[in-house]
Scaffold this motif. Structure first.
Motif, mmCIF file in Angstrom:
data_model
loop_
_atom_site.group_PDB
_atom_site.id
_atom_site.type_symbol
_atom_site.label_atom_id
_atom_site.label_comp_id
_atom_site.label_asym_id
_atom_site.label_seq_id
_atom_site.Cartn_x
_atom_site.Cartn_y
_atom_site.Cartn_z
ATOM 1 N N ILE A 1 2.034 10.559 -0.482
ATOM 2 C CA ILE A 1 3.046 10.691 0.538
ATOM 3 C C ILE A 1 4.447 10.857 -0.159
ATOM 4 C CG2 ILE A 1 2.175 9.603 2.545
ATOM 5 C CD1 ILE A 1 3.384 6.971 1.539
ATOM 6 N N GLN B 1 -10.391 0.414 1.979
ATOM 7 C CA GLN B 1 -10.677 0.784 3.308
ATOM 8 C C GLN B 1 -11.150 2.029 3.661
ATOM 9 O OE1 GLN B 1 -9.547 -1.824 5.743
ATOM 10 N NE2 GLN B 1 -7.522 -2.423 5.383
ATOM 11 N N LYS B 2 -11.089 2.832 2.644
ATOM 12 C CA LYS B 2 -11.378 4.207 2.883
ATOM 13 C C LYS B 2 -12.358 4.547 1.997
ATOM 14 C CE LYS B 2 -6.711 5.309 4.478
ATOM 15 N NZ LYS B 2 -5.398 6.225 4.249
ATOM 16 N N LYS C 1 0.568 4.243 -2.479
ATOM 17 C CA LYS C 1 0.339 5.649 -1.969
ATOM 18 C C LYS C 1 1.853 6.618 -2.520
ATOM 19 C CE LYS C 1 -2.076 4.883 2.272
ATOM 20 N NZ LYS C 1 -1.959 4.476 3.576
ATOM 21 N N THR D 1 -7.400 9.841 10.246
ATOM 22 C CA THR D 1 -8.003 8.756 9.490
ATOM 23 C C THR D 1 -7.292 8.204 8.109
ATOM 24 O OG1 THR D 1 -9.915 9.772 8.732
ATOM 25 C CG2 THR D 1 -10.192 8.795 10.899
ATOM 26 N N GLY D 2 -6.531 9.167 7.716
ATOM 27 C CA GLY D 2 -5.906 8.910 6.427
ATOM 28 C C GLY D 2 -6.835 9.210 5.268
ATOM 29 N N THR E 1 0.876 -1.220 -0.035
ATOM 30 C CA THR E 1 0.103 0.103 -0.045
ATOM 31 C C THR E 1 0.885 1.285 0.119
ATOM 32 O OG1 THR E 1 -1.664 -1.193 1.226
ATOM 33 C CG2 THR E 1 -1.771 1.096 1.211
ATOM 34 N N SER F 1 -0.494 9.481 5.932
ATOM 35 C CA SER F 1 -1.760 8.721 5.383
ATOM 36 C C SER F 1 -1.808 7.347 6.256
ATOM 37 C CB SER F 1 -1.363 8.176 4.098
ATOM 38 O OG SER F 1 -2.380 7.451 3.437
ATOM 39 N N ALA F 2 -2.710 7.595 7.552
ATOM 40 C CA ALA F 2 -2.876 6.659 8.434
ATOM 41 C C ALA F 2 -3.740 5.486 7.840
ATOM 42 C CB ALA F 2 -3.706 7.084 9.593
ATOM 43 N N SER F 3 -3.204 4.231 8.205
ATOM 44 C CA SER F 3 -4.026 3.037 8.237
ATOM 45 C C SER F 3 -4.179 2.465 7.011
ATOM 46 C CB SER F 3 -5.181 3.065 8.887
ATOM 47 O OG SER F 3 -6.303 3.658 7.860
ATOM 48 N N SER F 4 -4.598 1.109 6.757
ATOM 49 C CA SER F 4 -4.519 0.442 5.355
ATOM 50 C C SER F 4 -3.132 0.312 4.763
ATOM 51 C CB SER F 4 -5.616 1.050 4.464
ATOM 52 O OG SER F 4 -5.046 2.108 3.574
#
Lengths: 342, 285
Positions: free
Chosen positions: A76, A107-108, A70, B106-107, A66, B282-285
Motif C-alpha cells: 500500500i 491470515q492470508k 504493508k 479479500t486482500g 500490520t 489490502s483488506a483485513s488482517s
C-alpha cells in the motif's frame, strides 16, 4: 558499524471509510449521501532497524502494526512520510527490492490451494529466477528444518494449518531474502506448532543474519525471538526498547507466592497488597516493586510461611497494562476524525 | 543477480499448473467443456433457423462500399471467428479477471504485489481455464467446414492477417475486462463482470452491416470508436471471407483503425490498472 536496513520517517497512512448506518432507510439514504470517517491507521512513525535485528511490533488489534508492515512491503502507499528498506522506497515496487524481501502473513495464504506446495515453489523459482541447483538445495534445507519434506506432493488444501504455515514460510524464504516481514505467523496454531515455528525462525534468523520484523499477539513468540520490542498503539510508537526495559518501566509490581505451613491462609493478607488468588495452602499477593523486601519481611514475621516465590507478573499482563495505560491517555485526543464526503 | 524472470517460462508454468488443477476436478472440467460446447451448437442451430428466412445478412445496394452481404456460410465464418476470440479470452483472462476482483476484496492481492514480476502480467495470466479451449477447436472446425462449403481457399496472407487481428480482438476484449475488474478496487466489489461480458459480446457477435438506420448508426459509431468491440470480430472475419484484392478504402481503413484501437485499449487499460493499484487498501488482517 552496523547499517540501517529499515529507515522510517514520519510515516502516516489514513483511510476513508464509508460509515454505514443501520437499517434499510439509512441504507437507501446512503446511496445518495455518504458519511465517511477517516481512520488514521499509522500516524507518523519514526523507526530505524539495523541489519540483522529481530524486532517485534506489539500492540492491540487495529494499532497499525500490520499497516506498517504493508507499507514497508510496498503493498500500500502511504498518506505521507518516507521509508527506505535496503535503500529502496518500498511502494515504488522495484524488482530489485522485491527480490530481496519476503512477507509472510498468518491470515492470508499465497500457495495454490488445489496444488501440492512443490508446484507453487517451482513457480517461485521461475518468478525469482533462482538457479535450479540452488533452488533444490534451499528447498530441501528449509523443508528439512521444518520437517515437511514428506508433505511436498500433497495438495495444500489437505494440509493442517500448522503444516500450511510451514509451507508458506518455505515459499517466502526460497529466494533467500535479506529482510523478512512476519505478520502474525503463528496465529491460530497449537502450542507445538507455534513452538516449532519459533524455533525455526530463531535458528534461521541467527544463521543467516536476516533482518526480521514480526508482529504477533503471542508474547511467547516475542520473548523467544526478539531482543527489541516496539509497542504501537493508535498508530504511534509508544515504546521502543528491550523486553527487560518493559518490565522495568511498566512492571510496577511483583507477584509474591506464599506457601503456608498450616495450610491455612490468614485473613488479613489484604493489608500487604492485592490478593490475586487463594488456593490453600498457596496465596498470591501483588506488591509494589519497591516494597517487596519490606512487605515480605513483615509477612514472614507474622505468619508461618514455608516457601516463597517472587516473580514478575506474566508478560501478557504487563503488556495489557501498557496498552490500557496508553488507551486512557490517547482517548482524549480521539482516535477518529469524523468528516463528511459526497 | 539475474535480471528478470523469463515471462514465457512463467506463463508455461501457469498453464501447466492450471491444467493440473483443472484435471484434479475432472468431473467439473468435463461438464464445463460440455456445457460451453452445447451452448455453441444451440447458437449454430439458431442461425441455421435465421438463414431459413433470408439468404443473406447485410445488403450491397444501400450501403455502397461499406457493406458486405453475409451468406449462410460466410456468416458461419464470422461465427467461428467469434468463437475463437471468445474462447481465447475466456481461457486466458476470464477467470483471472474475476479472481482479481476477489483478490482485491479479500486482500490476497498483497502477494501478487510482492513478486518481482510485472503485476499486470501476473494478475492477468496466472490461471488458465483449459475447459474454455474446447470452443477454439469447435471454432476452427466450423471455419474449415464453412470454407469448404463456400469452396474458397484463403491465401496464406489472409490467414496470417486473420490470426493477427484475432489476437488484436482478444487484446481489446482483455483490456476492457481487466479495466472493468480493476474498478473493484474503488467499488469494493464489482460483480458485473459476467453481465458486462454478456452485453458486450452480444454487440460484437454480429456483422457491423446490421447496425444501420437511426438506431443502428449511432450504435455502430459507439461500439467502433468509444468501446471498440465491433472491430474485434468483424475485422479478422472480413479477412477470411473476402479476397485481399480488390480493396475498398474502407477495407483498408478499418484494419488500421482496429490496430490503433488495440494499442490504445492496451495502453488505456494498463493506465487504469496502475491507477487502481494506487488505491489498493489490502483488506483485513
Amino acid at each position: 558499524m552496523t547499517m540501517a536496513v529499515v529507515e522510517i520517517e514520519s510515516l502516516a497512512k489514513s483511510y476513508r471509510v464509508y460509515q454505514k448506518a443501520e437499517g434499510l432507510a439509512a441504507s437507501v439514504a446512503g446511496l445518495f449521501h455518504r458519511k465517511y470517517r477517516t481512520v488514521e491507521a499509522v500516524r507518523g512513525i519514526d523507526l530505524t532497524v539495523e541489519a540483522g535485528e529481530f524486532v517485534a511490533f506489539l500492540g492491540p488489534n487495529g494499532a497499525g502494526k500490520t499497516t506498517t508492515l504493508k507499507l514497508l512491503s510496498g503493498v500500500i502507499n502511504p498518506t505521507s512520510g518516507t521509508a527506505r528498506v535496503l535503500g529502496h522506497v518500498p511502494w515504488r515496487r522495484e524488482n530489485a527490492y522485491r527480490r530481496r524481501f519476503a512477507l509472510v502473513m498468518g491470515q492470508k495464504n499465497q500457495l495454490w490451494w488445489d496444488l501440492p506446495a512443490a508446484e507453487s515453489f517451482r513457480l517461485h523459482q521461475q518468478i525469482y529466477r533462482i538457479d535450479p541447483a540452488e533452488f533444490d538445495r534451499t528447498r530441501d534445507e528449509l523443508t528439512g528444518m521444518l520437517a515437511i519434506r514428506n508433505l511436498l506432493s500433497q495438495p495444500v488444501r489437505e494440509l493442517s494449518l500448522g503444516e500450511r504455515m510451514k509451507m508458506e514460510l518455505t515459499a517466502a524464504l526460497l529466494h533467500k531474502p535479506d529482510v523478512l516481514f512476519l505478520d502474525e505467523p503463528t496465529i491460530g496454531l497449537d502450542v507445538v506448532a507455534q513452538y516449532k515455528i519459533q524455533d525455526f525462525l530463531k535458528h534461521y534468523q541467527r544463521e543467516r543474519g536476516i533482518t526480521t520484523l514480526l508482529t504477533s499477539h503471542y508474547m511467547k513468540d516475542v520473548a523467544a525471538l526478539c531482543r527489541r520490542v516496539v509497542i504501537i498503539t493508535h498508530g504511534r510508537i509508544m515504546f521502543d526498547g528491550s523486553l527487560a526495559q518493559i518490565v522495568d518501566r511498566f512492571g510496577g509490581h511483583k507477584v509474591i507466592t506464599l506457601l503456608f505451613a498450616d495450610g491455612h491462609i490468614p485473613g488479613d493478607l489484604g493489608v500487604y497488597g492485592e490478593v490475586i488468588s487463594e488456593e490453600p495452602p498457596r496465596a498470591k499477593v501483588r506488591v509494589d516493586r519497591g516494597d517487596v523486601t519490606a512487605t515480605l519481611g513483615r509477612i514472614l514475621q507474622q505468619h508461618p510461611v514455608v516457601d516463597v516465590n517472587v516473580e514478575d507478573p506474566p508478560l501478557e499482563e504487563m503488556i495489557a497494562e501498557v496498552f490500557s495505560q496508553v488507551d486512557e491517555s490517547a482517548g482524549k485526543d480521539g482516535e477518529l476524525v469524523v468528516g463528511r464526503g459526497g | 543477480m539475474p535480471s528478470g524472470p523469463s515471462y514465457l517460462r512463467v506463463f508455461l508454468t501457469f498453464a501447466r499448473n492450471s491444467l493440473v488443477r483443472n484435471m484434479t476436478f475432472r468431473g467439473n472440467f468435463l461438464i464445463e467443456t460440455f456445457s460451453s460446447m452445447s451452448w455453441v451448437f444451440m447458437n449454430l442451430g439458431f442461425y441455421i433457423l435465421v438463414f431459413q428466412h433470408t439468404p443473406r445478412i447485410g445488403d450491397v445496394s444501400n450501403w455502397g462500399e461499406y457493406s458486405f452481404a453475409w451468406g449462410k456460410y460466410e456468416f458461419f465464418l464470422f461465427l467461428s471467428t467469434t468463437l475463437m476470440v471468445n474462447s481465447l479470452v475466456q481461457a486466458l483472462f476470464m477467470e483471472n479477471a474475476s479472481e482479481f476482483g476477489e483478490m482485491i476484496r479479500t486482500g490476497t492481492l498483497d502477494f501478487a504485489l510482492l513478486k518481482p514480476i510485472d503485476t499486470q502480467f501476473l494478475i492477468s495470466l496466472q490461471r488458465i481455464d483449459w475447459s474454455s479451449l474446447g470452443n477454439l477447436v469447435v471454432g476452427i472446425g466450423l471455419a474449415v467446414f464453412s470454407l469448404h462449403k463456400i469452396g474458397w481457399v484463403p491465401s496464406v496472407w489472409q490467414v496470417l492477417l486473420f490470426m493477427l487481428f484475432v489476437i488484436c480482438g482478444v487484446a481489446i476484449m482483455y483490456s476492457l475486462m481487466i479495466a472493468l475488474a480493476a474498478t473493484s478496487i474503488w467499488l469494493g466489489r464489482n460483480q458485473s463482470l459476467y453481465n458486462f461480458w454478456f452485453y458486450i459480446t452480444n454487440f460484437s457477435r454480429y456483422p457491423m452491416e446490421i447496425y444501420r438506420g437511426t438506431y443502428g448508426t449511432p450504435l455502430r459509431m459507439f461500439f467502433t470508436f468509444i468501446i471498440p468491440v465491433l472491430v474485434v470480430v468483424n475485422v479478422p472475419a472480413r479477412f477470411l471471407v473476402r479476397p485481399l484484392v480488390p480493396q475498398t478504402p474502407m477495407d483498408l481503413l478499418l484494419p488500421v483503425f482496429a490496430f490503433v484501437a488495440t494499442v490504445a485499449s492496451l495502453v488505456g487499460s494498463r493506465w487504469v490498472f496502475n491507477r487502481s493499484l494506487l488505491s489498493y487498501r489490502s483488506a483485513s488482517s
